[in-house]
Every structure is written in C-alpha cells, then in structure tokens.
Design an enzyme around this catalytic site. Structure first.
Site, PDB file in Angstrom:
ATOM      1  N   PRO A 103     -58.157 -29.860  36.726  1.00 16.74           N
ATOM      2  CA  PRO A 103     -55.842 -30.643  36.996  1.00 16.74           C
ATOM      3  C   PRO A 103     -55.366 -29.599  37.707  1.00 16.74           C
ATOM      4  CG  PRO A 103     -57.104 -30.679  34.927  1.00 16.74           C
ATOM      5  CD  PRO A 103     -58.226 -29.881  35.321  1.00 16.74           C
ATOM      6  N   GLY A 113     -62.755 -32.523  40.878  1.00 17.68           N
ATOM      7  CA  GLY A 113     -62.481 -31.137  40.246  1.00 17.68           C
ATOM      8  C   GLY A 113     -61.214 -30.840  39.478  1.00 17.68           C
ATOM      9  N   HIS A 126     -54.572  -0.690  20.264  1.00 21.72           N
ATOM     10  CA  HIS A 126     -55.295  -1.753  20.261  1.00 21.72           C
ATOM     11  C   HIS A 126     -55.654  -1.965  22.169  1.00 21.72           C
ATOM     12  CE1 HIS A 126     -57.336  -5.917  19.163  1.00 21.72           C
ATOM     13  NE2 HIS A 126     -56.443  -6.195  20.395  1.00 21.72           N
ATOM     14  N   GLU A 127     -54.761  -2.221  22.456  1.00 21.48           N
ATOM     15  CA  GLU A 127     -54.446  -2.989  24.180  1.00 21.48           C
ATOM     16  C   GLU A 127     -55.533  -1.265  24.876  1.00 21.48           C
ATOM     17  OE1 GLU A 127     -53.924  -5.517  25.167  1.00 21.48           O
ATOM     18  OE2 GLU A 127     -53.467  -6.620  22.829  1.00 21.48           O
ATOM     19  N   GLY A 161     -55.586 -29.712  43.152  1.00 27.10           N
ATOM     20  CA  GLY A 161     -54.262 -30.207  44.367  1.00 27.10           C
ATOM     21  C   GLY A 161     -54.944 -32.189  44.832  1.00 27.10           C
ATOM     22  N   LYS A 162     -55.176 -33.470  43.935  1.00 31.56           N
ATOM     23  CA  LYS A 162     -56.398 -33.963  44.429  1.00 31.56           C
ATOM     24  C   LYS A 162     -55.242 -34.830  44.739  1.00 31.56           C
ATOM     25  CE  LYS A 162     -58.348 -34.482  40.102  1.00 31.56           C
ATOM     26  NZ  LYS A 162     -57.581 -32.798  39.609  1.00 31.56           N
ATOM     27  N   THR A 163     -54.362 -35.471  43.376  1.00 33.71           N
ATOM     28  CA  THR A 163     -52.610 -35.930  44.346  1.00 33.71           C
ATOM     29  C   THR A 163     -52.869 -36.026  46.153  1.00 33.71           C
ATOM     30  OG1 THR A 163     -53.039 -36.484  41.962  1.00 33.71           O
ATOM     31  CG2 THR A 163     -51.401 -37.380  43.092  1.00 33.71           C
TER      32      THR A 163
HETATM   33  P1  ADP Z   1     -54.666 -33.395  40.728  1.00 37.01           P
HETATM   34  O1  ADP Z   1     -53.933 -34.217  41.711  1.00 37.01           O
HETATM   35  O2  ADP Z   1     -55.691 -32.073  41.231  1.00 37.01           O
HETATM   36  O3  ADP Z   1     -54.147 -32.686  38.737  1.00 37.01           O
HETATM   37  P2  ADP Z   1     -51.897 -32.043  42.610  1.00 37.01           P
HETATM   38  O4  ADP Z   1     -52.475 -32.978  43.664  1.00 37.01           O
HETATM   39  O5  ADP Z   1     -50.943 -33.627  41.859  1.00 37.01           O
HETATM   40  O6  ADP Z   1     -53.631 -31.941  41.636  1.00 37.01           O
HETATM   41  O7  ADP Z   1     -51.235 -31.016  42.619  1.00 37.01           O
HETATM   42  C1  ADP Z   1     -50.440 -30.492  41.483  1.00 37.01           C
HETATM   43  C2  ADP Z   1     -49.513 -29.788  42.759  1.00 37.01           C
HETATM   44  O8  ADP Z   1     -50.114 -28.268  42.819  1.00 37.01           O
HETATM   45  C3  ADP Z   1     -48.778 -30.368  44.435  1.00 37.01           C
HETATM   46  O9  ADP Z   1     -48.233 -30.939  43.968  1.00 37.01           O
HETATM   47  C4  ADP Z   1     -48.638 -28.816  44.607  1.00 37.01           C
HETATM   48  O10 ADP Z   1     -47.495 -28.030  44.412  1.00 37.01           O
HETATM   49  C5  ADP Z   1     -49.518 -28.352  43.949  1.00 37.01           C
HETATM   50  N1  ADP Z   1     -50.880 -27.738  44.773  1.00 37.01           N
HETATM   51  C6  ADP Z   1     -52.005 -28.055  43.785  1.00 37.01           C
HETATM   52  N2  ADP Z   1     -53.436 -27.506  44.821  1.00 37.01           N
HETATM   53  C7  ADP Z   1     -52.912 -27.559  46.051  1.00 37.01           C
HETATM   54  C8  ADP Z   1     -52.577 -26.747  47.718  1.00 37.01           C
HETATM   55  N3  ADP Z   1     -54.543 -26.631  48.059  1.00 37.01           N
HETATM   56  N4  ADP Z   1     -52.225 -26.492  48.347  1.00 37.01           N
HETATM   57  C9  ADP Z   1     -50.299 -26.674  48.195  1.00 37.01           C
HETATM   58  N5  ADP Z   1     -50.506 -26.783  47.183  1.00 37.01           N
HETATM   59  C10 ADP Z   1     -51.345 -27.033  45.901  1.00 37.01           C
HETATM   60 ZN    ZN Z   2     -56.956  -8.159  22.155  1.00 38.22          ZN
HETATM   61 MG    MG Z   3     -53.142 -35.735  40.428  1.00 44.35          MG
END
Ligand code: ADP
Ligand code: ZN
Ligand code: MG
Length: 638
Positions: free
Chosen positions: A239, A237, A460-461, A242-244
């Site tokens: 960046p 997914g 413009h806006e 929330g993968k980590t």
């Molecule tokens: P990834 O590994 O996908 O790049 P992370 O897991 O490191 O993203 O997420 C970074 C931070 O964003 C997390 O520590 C959390 O605080 C927040 N976050 C991301 N996704 C979620 C979610 N689904 N629910 C709650 N917090 C989230």
């Molecule tokens: Zn513009």
């Molecule tokens: Mg990550």
C-alpha cells in the site's frame, strides 16, 4: 537467491510499541454528510401543491359555476326566451337550466322547485327543451384527466425527486432509477493532470507502462504490424507505493480518458448489479476508446473462486468476476482500451484473471530504495517552501522501508510543524522531527515520567544502542531519545543503514536479535529486575527468530519451508506448514535462539558496564543523544 528478503522492518528497537513504517496508512476520505434539506423541501412543495389543487382549483373546474336565481326570475327568463334547456333535479329538489346570462353567454343556473302545474305548458310555449339531461359536469375525459392523470403525474414527479435524492445519498452507483448503470468518473486528461514526472522512483514500473502510453497514442502503429498489446496490466505492490498514481499518470501521459472504479464499488447489495456495472463500464469504455479503465483494489472482486467455504454473499462476487472475465475476452484489443488494475494481494487473485489475454502483464511497484525515497521526497518538496540547506539524502536514509505515501506525509508533517513554529520555511530539523513523528508518533510534551522510570528507560535504550554498536554486523545508531511519544513509546533507538540492502545475512540477523534483547539485558544488569517495557522488543525478536528457523533455512532443519507467508505486501502474516511434532520443535528452537541472543547481549553489556552507565547518565540528562555523541562517548578513553 531469488526473493529479495528484507526481513521485517528497519530495526528500531524501543520501549513499548513503535509502529515502524510497515503499517497501513489511513486515507481520510471525506465522507460528506449529504444535504438532507432538498429532500424534505421537495416533498413539502409537492404536497402543498396537491393540497391547493384539491381544495381550490379542481372543484372550480369540476363544477362549472352554477348560479342560483329566484323562481320568478326563472319564469320571466323562460318567457323572454333566454332559457334554452331545463331539467328537473328531483334529488336535490331543484331545477337546473341553461340560459344566456346578462353578458349574452350560455351559463348553467339553478332554482328551487316551486309547485307549479303550468310550468310544462309554459316551457312548451317558449319552445324550451326540457326533457334533456343538462350536463352539469365536465366531459368524462377531462374529468379523468383531472382526477387521475394529474395527481399520478405529480406523485411520480415527487417520487422521482425523492429517488434521485436517495440515489445521490447512496453514492453514484446506487441511483435507484438507474439500476446497474455505473457512473465511473470520466476524468479528462486536464483533470488527471498527473504525469510520470509526478511519480518519483519506480523506474521499472514506468518503463513497463511507457509502452502502454505509446500504444494509446499511436494504436495504428501497433495494428499495422499486427501486434496486440496486453489488454490488461496488473500493478502489484504494498500500500502507498503509488499504484493509483501510476495508473493516473498513464492516462495523463497518453491524454486519454481515465475510467476509474474501485473493486469494492462492484460489490453491491443486489445480486447482479455488480455484473451489470461491469458490462456498462466496458460499454462506456468502448465508446470512449482509446482510454484507460482502472480497477483499483481488484482483489475485492477477483478473489479465487475455488473453495465454497465462505457462506453467502459469494454469488454476487463471482458473477461480477465472471462478467469481468467475459468482457475482457470480448473486447477488441486493437481498439485502444487498456485495463489497468491494482492490488496489494496478488496471491489471492483468481488464476483465470491472470491468464494470457487478461491481466497477463504484472508490474511490480515496490517500496522505494534510497534513491527512490530521495526522489519522492524531492517531488513532494516542490510544493512546499524549503529552506536552502536541506539535505534530503539524510531524510531518505532515515526512512528505510517507508512508502511513497508515508514520505509524502513526512513532507506535509514537516510543513505543518514549520507553521506551528511560526516559520515560513521548512528546515532540516522540521523534516527530522516529522520522520520521528511518523515513526513513533507525536511527542507527548505533558507526559510526566517519574525520575525512576526515566532512569530505567535510559538504561533500556542505551542497552539496545550499546549492544548494536559493539557488534560488527549491526547498523549504526543515529539517535536515541527518551521523550515519550503518542504511540506509547517511552523512548527509542534509531538505527539507520547506510545503503539499502535487500538481503540480510545470518550474522546480521543474529546481531539484530541481540540488539533487540539488549534493552531488557541492561535493565536486568543494572536494576536486577525487569519491566514491561520490553514487550515490543520481545514481539519483534520472536518473529525474527521464527522467520530464521521456518523461512530462511537458518536452523538445523535446513532448507525446509515450515511456514508460508500470506500477503507478501501486507505485513508478514504467516501460517504453519508442518506437522504438530515439528511445530513443537520450532518453538523450542525459537526459545533457544532468542536465549542465545540474550546471553550475547548480557555478556557485551557486562564487559562495557562503565560505558553503559556513562551513556545512560548522559541520555538521562539530555533526553536525546545523537549517533555522533554516542560514538564519541563510547570511544572516549576512560
Ligand atoms: P497505492 O495506490 O499504491 O496504495 P497511491 O498511488 O494511492 O498508492 O499513493 C498515495 C500517495 O502517495 C500519492 O498520492 C502520492 O502523493 C504518494 N506517492 C506514492 N508513491 C509515490 C511516488 N513514487 N512518487 C511520488 N509520490 C508518491
Ligand atoms: Zn526496547
Ligand atoms: Mg491505491
């Protein structure tokens, strides 16, 4: 209709650049400057110690104290039978002898040689041994120990301390005395402390991972029936989705150790170390089973191995990858070691990694939808003092396309703003302002725009907003401001969709295109000249038109893929997939499509020029106009 195609961003046309939500979030990793003091400190201590030993202790031990006495005393001692052995040291012209001292102990003495022919007879008379060598030195063994073993031991101790220090400074994995031993952080379940409750939205991903949690909790249930769970699951997914966090939550839910290592940690300076690290990691994991091994950013080592195009440095990566593949095949799936990996570039992974028996399960972790965003905002709002009347839905609506990490950031920015304002609670206004901060950067309070520039920006806006409002397929305008932002935006128009949609119709895309051109169209209409302010609009419009032609089949070319997308989760980087002849035609069509959109915008603004002046006047005066105010003025009868 397979792919969910939500083309590009949420459509915030603006003057100059606005980063929008599709940007990489920067994670600040505190890179602590390692403490240099201990290193020098140990070195100094060791050196001083060696010096002291050399100057004072060793000489004392080496030459047992030799006391000098007078020749007459010597003769007297011989007669008194105090002397046991005598030897002539011709080199130093002295007599060295062993005698009992005043305390009754044997000691070595010396005396200057005095020409004395009767000495021999005298010694014989006293029964003194005088032919023997007198050991003035220690035993060779002790000697060896003192002059070699002790310094070597000291030096190696010093070396070890230095190496350890160096190792610490190079990071855990680089301990020089510890080649190839990975030190994956073992986080006990208490420490991960993350559960599925902390991960909002992402229900599909959580469902898929719940099975793994169950497997880790009751491995025998699965073994009993003969079921093998996938050894690995790959979280893919964009960046910040929330993968980590999810991987940690799996470990937290199952209450098992969590070995986490980042792909980039494998790629080290010495060939073979990465592979050794993989081996070691799996060895540790096997000992600690059931547990989770999490390999973050696996694309760093798991890239396709095919083309030998890149020069150098690849051997190491390939070795590491091969080792990973071997280990994944080798370990016992029933034991309860589950490997999770995360990447935002799944397309670049080596197919060998994805085959059954390895990372055969792929769990998409997508950008959150409206409800997901609201849930994430609420999760993070729990840790912040919020005022009673917060409408999270509204914030969720305004943040289409934002990732979880960005939403977490918005809550934090709002809290910081509340503190700046001297409040003890976060209000709705703080939240809205922080959404804008994240979209467009901080307000540049002291940036002074000339009155003329302000007028141009206003028109413009309003041009964007008016064209958007006058078309049926366009998202409603929610806010327009002409307050300069740190991102460089001089003003911007926010359009927010009611719900989420993953598909955009051709009509919507054409509306959007016209909206993007509306800014410059207004400048041209009112001032009969144009400014550089539309550069960001132009960039977006071109990209959009190009996508319609080359990827969405919305042109006379029909359903032919003329471009391919690289990195679906990381921006929309594309590369041409057609002959040069077609490339030329594509360019022509892009120009034509954007031109048509501009014509439409020109016409709409011309037909409503009075409203354009009225609205721009209002904006110029107030600097900000809300969606309601905008619609009120637009619908007012002249
Ligand atoms: P990834 O590994 O996908 O790049 P992370 O897991 O490191 O993203 O997420 C970074 C931070 O964003 C997390 O520590 C959390 O605080 C927040 N976050 C991301 N996704 C979620 C979610 N689904 N629910 C709650 N917090 C989230
Ligand atoms: Zn513009
Ligand atoms: Mg990550």
């Amino acid at each position: 209709m397979h792919a969910k195609t939500a083309p590009e961003d949420t459509g915030i046309p603006c003057l100059h650049r606005s980063p929008g939500f599709r940007k990489e979030t920067l994670t600040m990793t505190s890179n602590q400057e390692p403490n240099r003091k201990p290193l020098l400190y140990y070195a100094m201590i060791a050196l001083t110690l060696i010096l002291l030993l050399n100057t004072f202790v060793f000489p004392m031990i080496l030459s047992r104290q030799v006391q000098e006495i007078g020749y007459s005393d010597f003769l007297q001692w011989v007669d008194n039978k105090r002397v046991s052995r005598v030897s002539l040291d011709e080199q130093n012209n002295q007599i060295v002898f062993i005698a009992t001292n005043d305390n009754g102990q044997e000691q070595i003495f010396k005396t200057a040689v005095f020409p004395d022919d009767g000495l021999r007879a005298r010694l014989e008379a006293a029964g003194v041994q005088f032919s023997a060598q007198i050991p003035t030195q220690n035993s060779p063994l002790l000697n060896f120990v003192i002059s070699w073993i002790i310094p070597i031991a000291l030096f190696s101790l010093l070396g070890r301390v230095l190496m350890n220090q160096m190792g610490k400074r190079m990071g855990d994995g680089m301990n020089v005395m510890n080649f190839g031993k990975s030190n994956p952080k073992i986080v006990a379940d208490k420490e991960t402390g993350v559960t599925f409750a902390d991960v909002a939205g992402e229900e599909e991903a959580k469902d898929a991972l719940k099975e793994i949690v169950d497997f880790l909790e009751h491995p025998d249930k699965y073994a009993g029936i003969g079921a093998k769970l996938p050894k690995g699951a790959l979280l893919v997914g964009p960046p910040g989705t929330g993968k980590t966090l999810l991987a940690k939550a799996v470990a937290g839910e199952a209450k098992v150790p969590f070995f986490s290592i980042s792909g980039s940690e494998f790629v080290e300076m010495f060939v073979g170390m990465g592979a050794a690290k993989v081996r070691d990691l799996f060895k540790q994991a096997n000992e600690k089973a059931p547990c989770i091994v999490f390999i973050d950013e696996i694309d760093t080592i798991g890239k396709k191995r095919d083309n030998g195009a890149s020069i150098g440095g690849n051997d190491e990566r390939e070795q590491t990858l091969n080792q990973l593949l071997t280990e994944m095949d080798g370990f016992d799936g029933k034991k309860g070691v589950v490997i999770l990996a995360a990447t935002n570039r799944p397309e670049s992974l080596d197919p060998a990694l994805l085959r059954p028996g390895r990372f055969d399960r792929r769990i998409p972790v997508e950008l959150p939808d409206l409800n997901g965003r609201e849930a994430i905002l609420n999760v993070h709002a729990q840790h912040v003092k919020m005022s009673g009347q917060i409408q999270m839905k509204e914030i969720a609506r305004a943040t289409s396309g934002a990732s979880g990490a960005e939403l977490a950031n918005i809550i934090n920015e709002a809290a910081l703003r509340a503190v700046r304002m001297g409040r003890s609670e976060v209000t709705q206004e703080d939240l809205m302002e922080s959404v804008e901060t994240v979209i467009a950067g901080y307000q540049r309070k002291n940036a002074v725009m000339s009155e003329e520039e302000k007028r141009i920006v206003s028109y413009h806006e309003i041009g964007h907003a008016l064209v958007a409002a006058l078309q049926t397929h366009s998202a409603p305008v929610t806010k327009i401001t002409i307050i300069p932002r740190t991102s460089g935006a001089l003003g911007y128009t926010m359009q927010v969709d009611e719900g989420d949609h993953y598909l955009m119709s051709q009509e919507e895309l054409l509306s959007k295109l016209a909206t993007l051109t509306g800014g410059q169209a207004a400048e041209q209409l009112v001032f009969h000249s144009i400014t550089t302010g539309a550069s960001n609009d132009i960039e977006k419009a071109t990209k959009l038109a190009r996508g319609m032609i080359t990827r969405y089949g919305m042109s006379e070319f029909g359903m032919v893929a003329l471009e391919t997308v690289n990195g679906q989760y990381l921006g929309q980087d594309t590369s041409l997939a057609c002959s040069p002849a077609y490339a030329e035609k594509i360019d022509e069509q892009v120009v034509a499509l954007v031109g048509q959109a501009r014509k439409k915008a020109d016409q709409l603004l011309k037909d409503h020029e009075d409203k354009l002046h009225e609205l721009a006047g209002y904006l110029l005066q107030k600097e900000t106009i809300t969606g309601e105010e905008f619609m009120e003025i637009l619908n007012r009868k002249a």
